[in-house]
Scaffold this motif. Sequence first.
Motif, PDB file in Angstrom:
ATOM      1  N   LEU A  17       0.834  -1.202   0.000  1.00 16.98           N
ATOM      2  CA  LEU A  17       0.000   0.000   0.000  1.00 16.98           C
ATOM      3  C   LEU A  17       0.870   1.254   0.000  1.00 16.98           C
ATOM      4  O   LEU A  17       0.590   2.213  -0.725  1.00 16.98           O
ATOM      5  CB  LEU A  17      -0.927  -0.007   1.215  1.00 16.98           C
ATOM      6  N   VAL A  18       1.914   1.236   0.829  1.00 14.38           N
ATOM      7  CA  VAL A  18       2.813   2.397   0.883  1.00 14.38           C
ATOM      8  C   VAL A  18       3.511   2.587  -0.458  1.00 14.38           C
ATOM      9  O   VAL A  18       3.603   3.711  -0.987  1.00 14.38           O
ATOM     10  CB  VAL A  18       3.841   2.228   2.016  1.00 14.38           C
ATOM     11  N   LEU A  19       3.987   1.488  -1.028  1.00 16.87           N
ATOM     12  CA  LEU A  19       4.728   1.572  -2.288  1.00 16.87           C
ATOM     13  C   LEU A  19       3.844   2.088  -3.422  1.00 16.87           C
ATOM     14  O   LEU A  19       4.232   2.993  -4.175  1.00 16.87           O
ATOM     15  CB  LEU A  19       5.291   0.198  -2.648  1.00 16.87           C
ATOM     16  N   THR A  20       2.641   1.524  -3.572  1.00 18.66           N
ATOM     17  CA  THR A  20       1.771   1.943  -4.675  1.00 18.66           C
ATOM     18  C   THR A  20       1.292   3.376  -4.479  1.00 18.66           C
ATOM     19  O   THR A  20       1.133   4.114  -5.461  1.00 18.66           O
ATOM     20  CB  THR A  20       0.564   1.009  -4.806  1.00 18.66           C
ATOM     21  N   THR A  21       1.064   3.783  -3.224  1.00 13.71           N
ATOM     22  CA  THR A  21       0.662   5.170  -2.980  1.00 13.71           C
ATOM     23  C   THR A  21       1.784   6.131  -3.348  1.00 13.71           C
ATOM     24  O   THR A  21       1.555   7.170  -3.984  1.00 13.71           O
ATOM     25  CB  THR A  21       0.262   5.357  -1.507  1.00 13.71           C
ATOM     26  N   LEU A  22       3.017   5.787  -2.960  1.00 12.90           N
ATOM     27  CA  LEU A  22       4.155   6.629  -3.319  1.00 12.90           C
ATOM     28  C   LEU A  22       4.352   6.681  -4.831  1.00 12.90           C
ATOM     29  O   LEU A  22       4.655   7.736  -5.396  1.00 12.90           O
ATOM     30  CB  LEU A  22       5.421   6.112  -2.646  1.00 12.90           C
ATOM     31  N   LEU A  23       4.154   5.531  -5.490  1.00 14.12           N
ATOM     32  CA  LEU A  23       4.269   5.518  -6.946  1.00 14.12           C
ATOM     33  C   LEU A  23       3.181   6.368  -7.582  1.00 14.12           C
ATOM     34  O   LEU A  23       3.426   7.058  -8.585  1.00 14.12           O
ATOM     35  CB  LEU A  23       4.184   4.075  -7.465  1.00 14.12           C
ATOM     36  N   GLY A  24       1.969   6.319  -7.005  1.00 14.05           N
ATOM     37  CA  GLY A  24       0.893   7.154  -7.519  1.00 14.05           C
ATOM     38  C   GLY A  24       1.196   8.632  -7.352  1.00 14.05           C
ATOM     39  O   GLY A  24       0.958   9.435  -8.266  1.00 14.05           O
ATOM     40  N   LEU A  25       1.734   9.003  -6.190  1.00 14.32           N
ATOM     41  CA  LEU A  25       2.120  10.407  -5.962  1.00 14.32           C
ATOM     42  C   LEU A  25       3.230  10.824  -6.930  1.00 14.32           C
ATOM     43  O   LEU A  25       3.200  11.938  -7.476  1.00 14.32           O
ATOM     44  CB  LEU A  25       2.593  10.582  -4.516  1.00 14.32           C
ATOM     45  N   ALA A  26       4.185   9.912  -7.131  1.00  8.20           N
ATOM     46  CA  ALA A  26       5.272  10.219  -8.070  1.00  8.20           C
ATOM     47  C   ALA A  26       4.741  10.375  -9.488  1.00  8.20           C
ATOM     48  O   ALA A  26       5.186  11.249 -10.246  1.00  8.20           O
ATOM     49  CB  ALA A  26       6.332   9.118  -8.024  1.00  8.20           C
ATOM     50  N   GLY A  27       3.755   9.524  -9.837  1.00  2.13           N
ATOM     51  CA  GLY A  27       3.157   9.633 -11.151  1.00  2.13           C
ATOM     52  C   GLY A  27       2.419  10.942 -11.334  1.00  2.13           C
ATOM     53  O   GLY A  27       2.505  11.577 -12.393  1.00  2.13           O
ATOM     54  N   GLY A  28       1.694  11.368 -10.291  1.00  2.00           N
ATOM     55  CA  GLY A  28       0.991  12.641 -10.346  1.00  2.00           C
ATOM     56  C   GLY A  28       1.951  13.807 -10.486  1.00  2.00           C
ATOM     57  O   GLY A  28       1.702  14.762 -11.246  1.00  2.00           O
ATOM     58  N   PRO A 174      -1.291  20.947  -9.813  1.00  2.00           N
ATOM     59  CA  PRO A 174      -0.381  20.131  -8.997  1.00  2.00           C
ATOM     60  C   PRO A 174      -1.061  19.418  -7.832  1.00  2.00           C
ATOM     61  O   PRO A 174      -0.881  18.208  -7.647  1.00  2.00           O
ATOM     62  CB  PRO A 174       0.654  21.145  -8.498  1.00  2.00           C
ATOM     63  N   ALA A 175      -1.840  20.142  -7.042  1.00  2.00           N
ATOM     64  CA  ALA A 175      -2.470  19.521  -5.878  1.00  2.00           C
ATOM     65  C   ALA A 175      -3.453  18.437  -6.307  1.00  2.00           C
ATOM     66  O   ALA A 175      -3.505  17.345  -5.721  1.00  2.00           O
ATOM     67  CB  ALA A 175      -3.175  20.586  -5.036  1.00  2.00           C
ATOM     68  N   TYR A 176      -4.238  18.733  -7.329  1.00  4.47           N
ATOM     69  CA  TYR A 176      -5.226  17.762  -7.819  1.00  4.47           C
ATOM     70  C   TYR A 176      -4.531  16.522  -8.366  1.00  4.47           C
ATOM     71  O   TYR A 176      -4.949  15.381  -8.094  1.00  4.47           O
ATOM     72  CB  TYR A 176      -6.093  18.414  -8.897  1.00  4.47           C
ATOM     73  N   ASN A 177      -3.470  16.730  -9.168  1.00  8.06           N
ATOM     74  CA  ASN A 177      -2.768  15.585  -9.751  1.00  8.06           C
ATOM     75  C   ASN A 177      -2.105  14.719  -8.684  1.00  8.06           C
ATOM     76  O   ASN A 177      -2.105  13.488  -8.779  1.00  8.06           O
ATOM     77  CB  ASN A 177      -1.709  16.087 -10.740  1.00  8.06           C
ATOM     78  N   LEU A 178      -1.544  15.359  -7.658  1.00  2.66           N
ATOM     79  CA  LEU A 178      -0.948  14.590  -6.569  1.00  2.66           C
ATOM     80  C   LEU A 178      -2.008  13.781  -5.834  1.00  2.66           C
ATOM     81  O   LEU A 178      -1.811  12.591  -5.539  1.00  2.66           O
ATOM     82  CB  LEU A 178      -0.231  15.530  -5.592  1.00  2.66           C
ATOM     83  N   ALA A 179      -3.123  14.423  -5.513  1.00  3.95           N
ATOM     84  CA  ALA A 179      -4.196  13.728  -4.796  1.00  3.95           C
ATOM     85  C   ALA A 179      -4.752  12.575  -5.627  1.00  3.95           C
ATOM     86  O   ALA A 179      -4.948  11.461  -5.121  1.00  3.95           O
ATOM     87  CB  ALA A 179      -5.303  14.710  -4.432  1.00  3.95           C
ATOM     88  N   LEU A 180      -5.002  12.837  -6.907  1.00  4.68           N
ATOM     89  CA  LEU A 180      -5.533  11.786  -7.775  1.00  4.68           C
ATOM     90  C   LEU A 180      -4.537  10.647  -7.927  1.00  4.68           C
ATOM     91  O   LEU A 180      -4.915   9.463  -7.868  1.00  4.68           O
ATOM     92  CB  LEU A 180      -5.878  12.383  -9.140  1.00  4.68           C
ATOM     93  N   GLY A 182      -2.201   9.757  -5.791  1.00  8.46           N
ATOM     94  CA  GLY A 182      -2.152   9.025  -4.532  1.00  8.46           C
ATOM     95  C   GLY A 182      -3.344   8.108  -4.357  1.00  8.46           C
ATOM     96  O   GLY A 182      -3.213   6.956  -3.914  1.00  8.46           O
ATOM     97  N   ILE A 183      -4.540   8.593  -4.714  1.00 11.58           N
ATOM     98  CA  ILE A 183      -5.751   7.780  -4.577  1.00 11.58           C
ATOM     99  C   ILE A 183      -5.702   6.582  -5.519  1.00 11.58           C
ATOM    100  O   ILE A 183      -6.027   5.450  -5.131  1.00 11.58           O
ATOM    101  CB  ILE A 183      -6.996   8.636  -4.851  1.00 11.58           C
ATOM    102  N   ILE A 184      -5.290   6.834  -6.763  1.00  9.49           N
ATOM    103  CA  ILE A 184      -5.188   5.721  -7.715  1.00  9.49           C
ATOM    104  C   ILE A 184      -4.171   4.690  -7.232  1.00  9.49           C
ATOM    105  O   ILE A 184      -4.402   3.472  -7.296  1.00  9.49           O
ATOM    106  CB  ILE A 184      -4.798   6.254  -9.108  1.00  9.49           C
ATOM    107  N   GLY A 185      -3.040   5.159  -6.720  1.00  9.74           N
ATOM    108  CA  GLY A 185      -2.035   4.234  -6.207  1.00  9.74           C
ATOM    109  C   GLY A 185      -2.543   3.430  -5.028  1.00  9.74           C
ATOM    110  O   GLY A 185      -2.306   2.219  -4.938  1.00  9.74           O
TER     111      GLY A 185
END
Length: 477
Positions: A17-28, A174-180, A182-185
């Motif tokens: 969960l931590v890894l995929t969330t971080l990857l999602g944030l990085a992707g955003g 930026p904020a929206y993309n990071l949040a999205l 993170g949620i997707i991850g």
Amino acid sequence: MEMTDILQMLRRGAWILVLTTLLGLAGGQAYTETSDPVYRATTKLYLAVQTGETNAAGLSQRSAAELSKVQSYVPIVTSELVLEQVIRDEGLGMTAGALGTHVAAVADRGSNVVNIAVTSTDAAQAAHLTTAIAEQFSKTVTELEQPLEDGSSPVKITALVNAAVPTTPIEPRPAYNLALGGIIGLVLGLAIVLARGMLDTRIRSASEIEHLDLPLLGGLGYNAEHEKTPLVVTGDARSPLAEAFRDLRTNIAYSSSGNETPVIMMTSAMPSEGKTTSVTNLAISTAESDARVLLIDADLRRPRIADVLGIEGAAGLSDILVGRAEPDDVIQRWGTGKLDVLPAGRIPPNPSELLGSESMRQLLAVFADAYDIVLIDAPPTLPVTDAAVLSGMVTGVVFAAAAKQTRRPSLTSAVERLTSIDAKVLGVVVTKIRSRNRRDFSYGGYGYGYGYGSYEPRTAALSLSVPETGGRRARTS
């Protein structure tokens, strides 16, 4: 699947969960940094519709007619009539359809105001095209409407807000993309964890044993030096693993309580699940409680007890069953306590037939009269039938299951194979539990709650002549 099982899956998969969330944030963040900025320019047009009516009835309907007309004009903004002319005038190298994806028009509810917006990666171009489209829209509407009797146009369009060059991009956000991201991850991680938990059938917690309707008799920690020092109870007597074997000894004693001598067979579903090491240490621990213990290696295919205890294994159980030796000749005393060991002996061509013979049944009956408890190391249940034929001759069966190794379907099939022939399965001992997984196999009630009681030896007359030295003396380990 119960909520506790889901929570355990989530806890075990927390790193996912931590890894995929971080990857999602990085992707955003990466999307934000690599995306071209998009600007939006807008203008507001007021549309006054003249109906030419002067009587009272016409005036009362004028407002409703104007609103209806305004709504009908909105689609003209993005029509080919308007956009193709703008493309020609401005020399744009695109189609009307392509330009239309950057143009939006909407009328304010209940008013004559039409909003026109154009997006572009060039802020100045966005403002210029907005003005051009608004002007061409006004011309097109005037041309489409029939003039009134006095020759004037029925529609008067006035710009309330002129298009200005935007200074702040609407995208990326930026904020929206990071949040999205993170949620997707996180959602992807949850899906992976749950799918991983449902597809992974390895035994990972005490609750999975309980789902089999079997008692958890004990939990034995992982011994990193298993191959070199399998006899953990002879080392540090106060080590957690040594105490775990004493707990197992006590729990089996309670499970098999009765007037008859416990003849306990330990088996497993598949090979390499820790049954031999477990039953050997259990035998030593039980002998320490001043009980007369006989440990039998009934694995006539891959015998290991002689090697584990460091005794002579050339002759043993198989030799007794075929009449080549007497029990007194092959039973060996181990250590300084009351533990006798019967090795497997020579590997026969027909192990199942020997173990299922009447000679084996009679031999166990003799041993039951001579000892306080008889422990048998049997072959795995699923690969061969040896454990099945032996299970009808013993008072109880204990399954060894390795944590994060034994598959639940395999253990279930093995237990069902024995219970289907009326074998008494006492429970399961989980082996190879690593320290980080210890709390997954914590249990109470029928477990550690019994404390560290000693096995009470059963008083019985010896009908088998077993000298105090038990035949050949094995070297003390």
